[in-house]
Motif scaffolding. Structure first.
Motif, PDB file in Angstrom:
ATOM      1  N   ALA A  31      -6.657 -49.779  -1.756  1.00  0.00           N
ATOM      2  CA  ALA A  31      -8.006 -50.220  -1.426  1.00  0.00           C
ATOM      3  C   ALA A  31      -8.035 -50.842  -0.033  1.00  0.00           C
ATOM      4  O   ALA A  31      -7.140 -51.615   0.327  1.00  0.00           O
ATOM      5  N   PRO A  32      -9.046 -50.505   0.778  1.00  0.00           N
ATOM      6  CA  PRO A  32      -9.179 -51.124   2.104  1.00  0.00           C
ATOM      7  C   PRO A  32      -9.284 -52.637   1.981  1.00  0.00           C
ATOM      8  O   PRO A  32      -9.689 -53.178   0.949  1.00  0.00           O
ATOM      9  N   LEU A  33      -8.921 -53.330   3.058  1.00  0.00           N
ATOM     10  CA  LEU A  33      -8.836 -54.793   3.033  1.00  0.00           C
ATOM     11  C   LEU A  33     -10.009 -55.428   3.771  1.00  0.00           C
ATOM     12  O   LEU A  33     -10.444 -54.943   4.823  1.00  0.00           O
ATOM     13  N   THR A  34     -10.507 -56.523   3.217  1.00  0.00           N
ATOM     14  CA  THR A  34     -11.538 -57.307   3.891  1.00  0.00           C
ATOM     15  C   THR A  34     -10.899 -58.214   4.925  1.00  0.00           C
ATOM     16  O   THR A  34      -9.681 -58.396   4.955  1.00  0.00           O
ATOM     17  N   LEU A  35     -11.744 -58.801   5.769  1.00  0.00           N
ATOM     18  CA  LEU A  35     -11.243 -59.768   6.752  1.00  0.00           C
ATOM     19  C   LEU A  35     -10.574 -60.949   6.053  1.00  0.00           C
ATOM     20  O   LEU A  35      -9.552 -61.472   6.514  1.00  0.00           O
ATOM     21  N   THR A  36     -11.143 -61.345   4.928  1.00  0.00           N
ATOM     22  CA  THR A  36     -10.555 -62.455   4.161  1.00  0.00           C
ATOM     23  C   THR A  36      -9.185 -62.062   3.619  1.00  0.00           C
ATOM     24  O   THR A  36      -8.227 -62.845   3.664  1.00  0.00           O
ATOM     25  N   ASP A  37      -9.082 -60.834   3.098  1.00  0.00           N
ATOM     26  CA  ASP A  37      -7.787 -60.338   2.624  1.00  0.00           C
ATOM     27  C   ASP A  37      -6.743 -60.401   3.732  1.00  0.00           C
ATOM     28  O   ASP A  37      -5.609 -60.857   3.530  1.00  0.00           O
ATOM     29  N   LEU A  38      -7.133 -59.949   4.910  1.00  0.00           N
ATOM     30  CA  LEU A  38      -6.202 -59.912   6.036  1.00  0.00           C
ATOM     31  C   LEU A  38      -5.831 -61.320   6.497  1.00  0.00           C
ATOM     32  O   LEU A  38      -4.682 -61.580   6.862  1.00  0.00           O
ATOM     33  N   ALA A  39      -6.793 -62.220   6.451  1.00  0.00           N
ATOM     34  CA  ALA A  39      -6.511 -63.605   6.842  1.00  0.00           C
ATOM     35  C   ALA A  39      -5.495 -64.237   5.885  1.00  0.00           C
ATOM     36  O   ALA A  39      -4.562 -64.917   6.310  1.00  0.00           O
ATOM     37  N   HIS A  40      -5.664 -63.997   4.585  1.00  0.00           N
ATOM     38  CA  HIS A  40      -4.717 -64.532   3.601  1.00  0.00           C
ATOM     39  C   HIS A  40      -3.333 -63.920   3.782  1.00  0.00           C
ATOM     40  O   HIS A  40      -2.324 -64.618   3.728  1.00  0.00           O
ATOM     41  N   ALA A  41      -3.287 -62.602   3.998  1.00  0.00           N
ATOM     42  CA  ALA A  41      -2.002 -61.912   4.085  1.00  0.00           C
ATOM     43  C   ALA A  41      -1.230 -62.292   5.345  1.00  0.00           C
ATOM     44  O   ALA A  41       0.004 -62.353   5.325  1.00  0.00           O
ATOM     45  N   THR A  42      -1.929 -62.560   6.437  1.00  0.00           N
ATOM     46  CA  THR A  42      -1.264 -62.866   7.710  1.00  0.00           C
ATOM     47  C   THR A  42      -1.172 -64.356   7.993  1.00  0.00           C
ATOM     48  O   THR A  42      -0.474 -64.755   8.929  1.00  0.00           O
ATOM     49  N   GLU A  43      -1.912 -65.158   7.204  1.00  0.00           N
ATOM     50  CA  GLU A  43      -1.993 -66.602   7.426  1.00  0.00           C
ATOM     51  C   GLU A  43      -2.600 -66.929   8.789  1.00  0.00           C
ATOM     52  O   GLU A  43      -2.262 -67.932   9.425  1.00  0.00           O
ATOM     53  N   LEU A  44      -3.503 -66.064   9.233  1.00  0.00           N
ATOM     54  CA  LEU A  44      -4.275 -66.306  10.450  1.00  0.00           C
ATOM     55  C   LEU A  44      -5.694 -66.715  10.065  1.00  0.00           C
ATOM     56  O   LEU A  44      -6.145 -66.469   8.949  1.00  0.00           O
ATOM     57  N   SER A  45      -6.397 -67.332  10.992  1.00  0.00           N
ATOM     58  CA  SER A  45      -7.779 -67.709  10.702  1.00  0.00           C
ATOM     59  C   SER A  45      -8.652 -66.462  10.669  1.00  0.00           C
ATOM     60  O   SER A  45      -8.340 -65.434  11.283  1.00  0.00           O
ATOM     61  N   ARG A  46      -9.745 -66.574   9.938  1.00  0.00           N
ATOM     62  CA  ARG A  46     -10.637 -65.421   9.823  1.00  0.00           C
ATOM     63  C   ARG A  46     -11.197 -65.008  11.181  1.00  0.00           C
ATOM     64  O   ARG A  46     -11.241 -63.794  11.488  1.00  0.00           O
ATOM     65  N   PRO A  47     -11.649 -65.937  12.040  1.00  0.00           N
ATOM     66  CA  PRO A  47     -12.120 -65.521  13.372  1.00  0.00           C
ATOM     67  C   PRO A  47     -11.042 -64.813  14.182  1.00  0.00           C
ATOM     68  O   PRO A  47     -11.334 -63.855  14.908  1.00  0.00           O
ATOM     69  N   THR A  48      -9.796 -65.267  14.056  1.00  0.00           N
ATOM     70  CA  THR A  48      -8.707 -64.598  14.774  1.00  0.00           C
ATOM     71  C   THR A  48      -8.535 -63.177  14.284  1.00  0.00           C
ATOM     72  O   THR A  48      -8.396 -62.232  15.063  1.00  0.00           O
ATOM     73  N   VAL A  49      -8.540 -63.009  12.957  1.00  0.00           N
ATOM     74  CA  VAL A  49      -8.409 -61.673  12.380  1.00  0.00           C
ATOM     75  C   VAL A  49      -9.557 -60.777  12.826  1.00  0.00           C
ATOM     76  O   VAL A  49      -9.355 -59.598  13.159  1.00  0.00           O
ATOM     77  N   GLU A  50     -10.757 -61.319  12.855  1.00  0.00           N
ATOM     78  CA  GLU A  50     -11.909 -60.521  13.262  1.00  0.00           C
ATOM     79  C   GLU A  50     -11.750 -60.023  14.696  1.00  0.00           C
ATOM     80  O   GLU A  50     -12.039 -58.865  15.008  1.00  0.00           O
ATOM     81  N   GLY A  51     -11.265 -60.897  15.579  1.00  0.00           N
ATOM     82  CA  GLY A  51     -11.039 -60.493  16.959  1.00  0.00           C
ATOM     83  C   GLY A  51      -9.958 -59.429  17.073  1.00  0.00           C
ATOM     84  O   GLY A  51     -10.079 -58.467  17.837  1.00  0.00           O
ATOM     85  N   VAL A  52      -8.894 -59.598  16.278  1.00  0.00           N
ATOM     86  CA  VAL A  52      -7.793 -58.621  16.299  1.00  0.00           C
ATOM     87  C   VAL A  52      -8.281 -57.269  15.794  1.00  0.00           C
ATOM     88  O   VAL A  52      -7.966 -56.216  16.374  1.00  0.00           O
ATOM     89  N   ILE A  53      -9.041 -57.276  14.713  1.00  0.00           N
ATOM     90  CA  ILE A  53      -9.538 -56.029  14.127  1.00  0.00           C
ATOM     91  C   ILE A  53     -10.389 -55.267  15.145  1.00  0.00           C
ATOM     92  O   ILE A  53     -10.294 -54.042  15.267  1.00  0.00           O
ATOM     93  N   GLU A  54     -11.214 -55.973  15.873  1.00  0.00           N
ATOM     94  CA  GLU A  54     -12.042 -55.303  16.878  1.00  0.00           C
ATOM     95  C   GLU A  54     -11.167 -54.576  17.891  1.00  0.00           C
ATOM     96  O   GLU A  54     -11.461 -53.447  18.294  1.00  0.00           O
ATOM     97  N   GLY A  55     -10.083 -55.224  18.291  1.00  0.00           N
ATOM     98  CA  GLY A  55      -9.167 -54.589  19.233  1.00  0.00           C
ATOM     99  C   GLY A  55      -8.470 -53.376  18.644  1.00  0.00           C
ATOM    100  O   GLY A  55      -8.302 -52.354  19.313  1.00  0.00           O
ATOM    101  N   LEU A  56      -8.068 -53.470  17.367  1.00  0.00           N
ATOM    102  CA  LEU A  56      -7.398 -52.347  16.710  1.00  0.00           C
ATOM    103  C   LEU A  56      -8.344 -51.175  16.497  1.00  0.00           C
ATOM    104  O   LEU A  56      -7.946 -50.012  16.603  1.00  0.00           O
ATOM    105  N   VAL A  57      -9.611 -51.476  16.188  1.00  0.00           N
ATOM    106  CA  VAL A  57     -10.608 -50.411  16.049  1.00  0.00           C
ATOM    107  C   VAL A  57     -10.835 -49.727  17.395  1.00  0.00           C
ATOM    108  O   VAL A  57     -10.887 -48.495  17.493  1.00  0.00           O
ATOM    109  N   ASP A  58     -10.948 -50.525  18.454  1.00  0.00           N
ATOM    110  CA  ASP A  58     -11.134 -49.949  19.794  1.00  0.00           C
ATOM    111  C   ASP A  58      -9.945 -49.080  20.187  1.00  0.00           C
ATOM    112  O   ASP A  58     -10.110 -48.066  20.877  1.00  0.00           O
TER     113      ASP A  58
END
Length: 388
Positions: A31-58
């Motif tokens: 199942a695809p992961l939410t930003l919250t899922d990724l934040a929990h798995a990486t122990e990063l803040s949700r805003p940080t994960v959101e910024g990273v995801i934007e870069g990975l999508v780009d």
């Protein structure tokens, strides 16, 4: 040497990006992961994960999954906007594995998860000069790319398995099997003329043992010897799960053991006439084994001589490396009658006899292992943090 520092924002971005990408890659197919899922798995803040995801999508390495809601649009409207979910884009790139052998060129392509999309095999003459063999390799890969509709720009790495002693830079230091191969800067030529991406060149037996551990007879094993049986056999070894190449890439060249004062060459051992077999004549070798199975006494004696020599060669590796498993491949794949005598003789010669198994991958082992080496190169680029 660069020094790790939390004050370097670019370094922190690379670390965070690698952490998120690793999690997405490990969840591919689930199942695809939410930003919250990724934040929990990486122990990063949700805003940080959101910024990273934007870069990975780009960068094309991640994508937002479709908003599929049970109960349709009316149910989704009552619940509000669903959480955004993301997945790893396995289709963002491709890796290719190539076997350049005495009689054939084989190539296989996969996405970034190692899911194989297709393969192509073409025959090549054993006495073909180096330039012709290289041209045939280019033709085979071009056909693979065409048949599987792969964008050349998506190629991330190419692995190549070939007979001979191969140096770390992809130069073939010595090859007795392929004309004009000794001294050939194979990796450099392929990088310059064909692929436009990293090219990793490895000995064929080394490639094969990597393949068998990835998805063959040696899955889960840490200490493995794989022997490509032939009139000039070669072996690849894993120690602690890592490929053992030796100081100059010559580890496992057991085909040279017949030079140590032995009177009979392997070509004569397996001959049923007074004339030696041609070292690359796989058909003649298979014919001798078939005659032995049918009860031909002269062929039986030839096979017995050959297996005895093979046992001595394999025993030398077993005594030196103490592997848990010996895998037999090459043209012996499918010749199960080799395994019984080999097991029995290793019991006699070795202090702790290993398990012995036939290759699962057979003729595809070398190209598959070359693909795995290419994927390792891609994953090193994607999932490691390099210090500039």
């Amino acid at each position: 040497m660069a020094r790790l520092s939390g004050r370097d924002p670019s370094l922190l971005r690379r670390i965070n990006s690698t952490a998120v990408l690793r999690v997405l890659r490990s969840h591919f197919g689930r199942a695809p992961l939410t930003l919250t899922d990724l934040a929990h798995a990486t122990e990063l803040s949700r805003p940080t994960v959101e910024g990273v995801i934007e870069g990975l999508v780009d960068a094309g390495l991640a994508t937002e999954a479709g908003e599929e809601q049970p109960g349709g649009a009316e149910h989704a409207a009552r619940r509000g906007r669903p959480a955004r979910r993301f997945r790893f884009r396995a289709e963002a790139g491709h890796a290719i594995g190539v076997e350049i052998g005495a009689h054939r060129i084989a190539a296989v392509v996969s996405d970034l998860t190692g899911e194989i999309a297709g393969s192509v095999t073409q025959d090549v003459e054993e006495d073909a000069p180096a330039a012709e063999r290289l041209a045939q390799a280019h033709t085979t890969v071009a056909e693979l790319i065409r048949v599987n509709a792969v964008d050349c720009g998506s190629l991330r790495a190419v692995g190549v398995g070939t007979p001979g002693i191969v140096e770390a830079d992809g130069t073939v230091r010595l090859s007795t099997a392929l004309p004009g191969w000794t001294g050939l800067a194979l990796g450099e030529k392929l990088r310059e003329t064909a692929f436009g991406c990293p090219v990793i060149v490895e000995n064929d037996a080394n490639s094969a043992v990597v393949a068998e551990r990835w998805q063959g007879a040696a899955e889960g094993a840490q200490d493995v010897v794989m022997v490509l049986v032939g009139l000039s056999p070669g072996a690849g070894s894993l120690i602690g799960g890592r490929l053992h190449r030796g100081f100059g890439g010559a580890a496992g060249e057991i085909g040279a053991l017949h030079l140590l004062g032995r009177e009979a060459t392997p070509e004569r051992l397996l001959s049923t006439t007074d004339e030696p077999l041609h070292p690359l004549d796989e058909t003649a070798v298979a014919r001798v084994f078939a005659l032995a199975r049918a009860g031909d006494e002269r062929a039986e004696r030839a096979v017995e001589r050959f297996v005895q020599r093979l046992v001595h060669d394999v025993a030398a590796l077993v005594l030196a490396l103490d592997p848990e498993l010996v895998v037999i491949g090459g043209w012996a794949s499918g010749l199960d009658d080799v395994l019984g005598p080999l097991r029995a003789e290793l019991e006699r010669y070795c202090l702790r006899p290993p398990r012995v198994a036939l290759s699962v991958l057979g003729e595809s082992a070398v190209a598959t292992g070359a693909l795995r080496l290419a994927l390792d190169e891609v994953e090193s680029e994607l999932f490691s943090v390099r210090l500039d």
